[in-house]
Design a protein around this motif. Structure first.
Motif, PDB file in Angstrom:
ATOM      1  N   GLU A  13      21.813  64.848  32.420  1.00 27.01           N
ATOM      2  CA  GLU A  13      22.119  63.417  32.484  1.00 27.01           C
ATOM      3  C   GLU A  13      21.256  62.612  31.503  1.00 27.01           C
ATOM      4  OE1 GLU A  13      23.175  65.420  36.280  1.00 27.01           O
ATOM      5  OE2 GLU A  13      21.279  65.245  35.200  1.00 27.01           O
ATOM      6  N   GLU A  14      19.972  62.969  31.403  1.00 25.09           N
ATOM      7  CA  GLU A  14      19.097  62.306  30.435  1.00 25.09           C
ATOM      8  C   GLU A  14      19.573  62.585  29.009  1.00 25.09           C
ATOM      9  OE1 GLU A  14      14.925  62.552  32.999  1.00 25.09           O
ATOM     10  OE2 GLU A  14      15.234  63.936  31.338  1.00 25.09           O
ATOM     11  N   THR A  15      19.952  63.838  28.761  1.00 22.49           N
ATOM     12  CA  THR A  15      20.415  64.242  27.437  1.00 22.49           C
ATOM     13  C   THR A  15      21.675  63.479  27.046  1.00 22.49           C
ATOM     14  OG1 THR A  15      19.462  66.437  27.747  1.00 22.49           O
ATOM     15  CG2 THR A  15      21.151  66.204  26.031  1.00 22.49           C
ATOM     16  N   GLN A  16      22.616  63.361  27.979  1.00 19.68           N
ATOM     17  CA  GLN A  16      23.865  62.657  27.712  1.00 19.68           C
ATOM     18  C   GLN A  16      23.606  61.181  27.403  1.00 19.68           C
ATOM     19  OE1 GLN A  16      26.796  63.908  27.291  1.00 19.68           O
ATOM     20  NE2 GLN A  16      28.094  62.115  27.314  1.00 19.68           N
ATOM     21  N   PHE A  17      22.779  60.539  28.220  1.00 20.35           N
ATOM     22  CA  PHE A  17      22.464  59.125  28.023  1.00 20.35           C
ATOM     23  C   PHE A  17      21.807  58.912  26.659  1.00 20.35           C
ATOM     24  CE2 PHE A  17      19.611  55.424  28.615  1.00 20.35           C
ATOM     25  CZ  PHE A  17      20.559  54.460  28.930  1.00 20.35           C
ATOM     26  N   LEU A  18      20.819  59.726  26.352  1.00 21.21           N
ATOM     27  CA  LEU A  18      20.100  59.611  25.084  1.00 21.21           C
ATOM     28  C   LEU A  18      21.017  59.894  23.897  1.00 21.21           C
ATOM     29  CD1 LEU A  18      17.309  58.932  24.085  1.00 21.21           C
ATOM     30  CD2 LEU A  18      16.686  61.329  24.297  1.00 21.21           C
ATOM     31  N   LEU A  57      32.918  49.707  19.185  1.00 18.31           N
ATOM     32  CA  LEU A  57      31.846  49.225  20.047  1.00 18.31           C
ATOM     33  C   LEU A  57      32.175  49.257  21.548  1.00 18.31           C
ATOM     34  CD1 LEU A  57      28.953  48.332  19.659  1.00 18.31           C
ATOM     35  CD2 LEU A  57      29.764  45.981  19.493  1.00 18.31           C
ATOM     36  N   PRO A  58      33.332  48.794  21.991  1.00 11.43           N
ATOM     37  CA  PRO A  58      33.620  48.839  23.435  1.00 11.43           C
ATOM     38  C   PRO A  58      33.626  50.263  24.008  1.00 11.43           C
ATOM     39  CG  PRO A  58      35.130  47.327  22.348  1.00 11.43           C
ATOM     40  CD  PRO A  58      34.373  48.057  21.265  1.00 11.43           C
ATOM     41  N   GLY A  59      34.138  51.210  23.254  1.00 14.73           N
ATOM     42  CA  GLY A  59      34.149  52.599  23.714  1.00 14.73           C
ATOM     43  C   GLY A  59      32.748  53.169  23.832  1.00 14.73           C
ATOM     44  N   TRP A  60      31.909  52.840  22.834  1.00 18.09           N
ATOM     45  CA  TRP A  60      30.521  53.293  22.884  1.00 18.09           C
ATOM     46  C   TRP A  60      29.803  52.673  24.069  1.00 18.09           C
ATOM     47  CZ3 TRP A  60      26.107  50.231  22.333  1.00 18.09           C
ATOM     48  CH2 TRP A  60      24.897  50.953  22.334  1.00 18.09           C
ATOM     49  N   GLU A  61      29.954  51.355  24.278  1.00 18.58           N
ATOM     50  CA  GLU A  61      29.305  50.679  25.400  1.00 18.58           C
ATOM     51  C   GLU A  61      29.762  51.259  26.732  1.00 18.58           C
ATOM     52  OE1 GLU A  61      30.175  46.533  24.781  1.00 18.58           O
ATOM     53  OE2 GLU A  61      28.414  46.254  23.496  1.00 18.58           O
ATOM     54  N   SER A  62      31.051  51.528  26.852  1.00 19.70           N
ATOM     55  CA  SER A  62      31.580  52.114  28.085  1.00 19.70           C
ATOM     56  C   SER A  62      30.987  53.501  28.320  1.00 19.70           C
ATOM     57  CB  SER A  62      33.106  52.194  28.001  1.00 19.70           C
ATOM     58  OG  SER A  62      33.628  52.855  29.122  1.00 19.70           O
ATOM     59  N   GLY A  63      30.910  54.299  27.281  1.00 20.98           N
ATOM     60  CA  GLY A  63      30.319  55.630  27.403  1.00 20.98           C
ATOM     61  C   GLY A  63      28.857  55.570  27.811  1.00 20.98           C
ATOM     62  N   LEU A  64      28.108  54.601  27.249  1.00 18.63           N
ATOM     63  CA  LEU A  64      26.696  54.459  27.582  1.00 18.63           C
ATOM     64  C   LEU A  64      26.539  54.012  29.032  1.00 18.63           C
ATOM     65  CD1 LEU A  64      23.847  54.774  26.428  1.00 18.63           C
ATOM     66  CD2 LEU A  64      23.928  52.350  25.792  1.00 18.63           C
ATOM     67  N   ARG A  65      27.398  53.091  29.484  1.00 19.42           N
ATOM     68  CA  ARG A  65      27.341  52.648  30.890  1.00 19.42           C
ATOM     69  C   ARG A  65      27.658  53.802  31.840  1.00 19.42           C
ATOM     70  NH1 ARG A  65      26.529  47.461  30.378  1.00 19.42           N
ATOM     71  NH2 ARG A  65      27.664  46.187  28.921  1.00 19.42           N
ATOM     72  N   THR A  66      28.633  54.610  31.495  1.00 15.99           N
ATOM     73  CA  THR A  66      28.993  55.768  32.324  1.00 15.99           C
ATOM     74  C   THR A  66      27.827  56.756  32.387  1.00 15.99           C
ATOM     75  OG1 THR A  66      31.339  55.506  31.788  1.00 15.99           O
ATOM     76  CG2 THR A  66      30.632  57.685  32.583  1.00 15.99           C
ATOM     77  N   ALA A  67      27.201  57.007  31.248  1.00 20.11           N
ATOM     78  CA  ALA A  67      26.050  57.918  31.214  1.00 20.11           C
ATOM     79  C   ALA A  67      24.877  57.333  31.999  1.00 20.11           C
ATOM     80  CB  ALA A  67      25.645  58.200  29.767  1.00 20.11           C
TER      81      ALA A  67
END
Length: 159
Positions: free
Chosen positions: A110-115, A130-140
Motif C-alpha cells: 500500500e505504501e509502495t502504490q501510494f508513493l 490530472l483528474p485520473g492521477w488525482e483519483s488514483g492517488l486518492r484511491t491509494a
C-alpha cells in the motif's frame, strides 16, 4: 501519540521547521513535560539561531528520554500522514506531492502504490490526465489508511 512524540518524526522528515520549535516547546510544557532544555527552548524567539534551536530541541528530547526516529521511520510516518490528510480531504493531491520533500522508503504494498502514484505527478500533465492521477492517488491513500487501521486492529493489546 502526544505532541512531543509526533514532533520527532516531523523534525527528522523536515516538515517541522526550527522556527516552530520554540512554540512547540511551550505547548509541550503546558502538556506536562518538563526539562531544563525544554524551558530554555520555549523561551526563545522564533527568529533565534536555527542551530541553537535544533540543539536545544535534541537536548530536550534526550533529557526526556525520547529518541529521534531514523530517517526511514520518519519518512514512512510522513507518507502515512500525507495519505490520511488526502483521504480526509485535509490536503489536495498537489499538496501531497509538494510535501514529499525527502526520500521515503516504502515497505508495504500500500505504501509502495501510494508513493508510486505520487511520483507519477508532473507539472506538465495535461488537464485530461490530472483528474485520473488525482483519483488514483486518492484511491491509494484510502487503501493505505485502511491497511494501517487493519494492522492496528490485528495487534494484540498488551496486558
Amino acid at each position: 501519540m502526544d505532541r512531543l512524540q509526533q514532533s520527532t518524526w516531523q523534525y527528522v522528515a523536515e516538515v517541522l521547521l526550527p522556527a516552530e520549535l520554540p512554540m512547540l516547546a511551550a505547548h509541550v510544557l503546558v502538556d506536562g513535560h518538563d526539562s531544563p532544555a525544554l524551558r530554555e527552548l520555549a523561551g526563545l524567539p522564533r527568529r533565534s539561531d536555527e542551530t541553537e534551536i535544533r540543539e536545544l530541541y535534541v537536548q530536550a528530547l534526550d533529557e526526556l528520554g525520547i529518541p529521534l526516529p531514523d530517517e526511514e521511520t520518519a519518512g514512512r510516518r510522513l507518507l502515512v500522514s500525507l495519505a490520511v490528510g488526502l483521504a480526509n480531504a485535509e490536503l489536495s493531491a498537489k499538496e501531497v506531492v509538494d510535501r514529499l520533500s525527502m526520500t521515503v522508503a516504502a515497505r508495504t504494498p500500500e505504501e509502495t502504490q501510494f508513493l508510486s502514484i505520487a511520483a507519477d505527478y508532473s507539472e506538465w500533465m495535461s488537464a485530461d490526465e490530472l483528474p485520473g492521477w488525482e483519483s488514483g492517488l486518492r484511491t491509494a491513500a484510502h487503501s493505505l489508511t485502511v491497511s494501517i487501521d487493519e494492522r492496528a486492529r490485528a495487534r494484540p493489546v498488551p496486558s
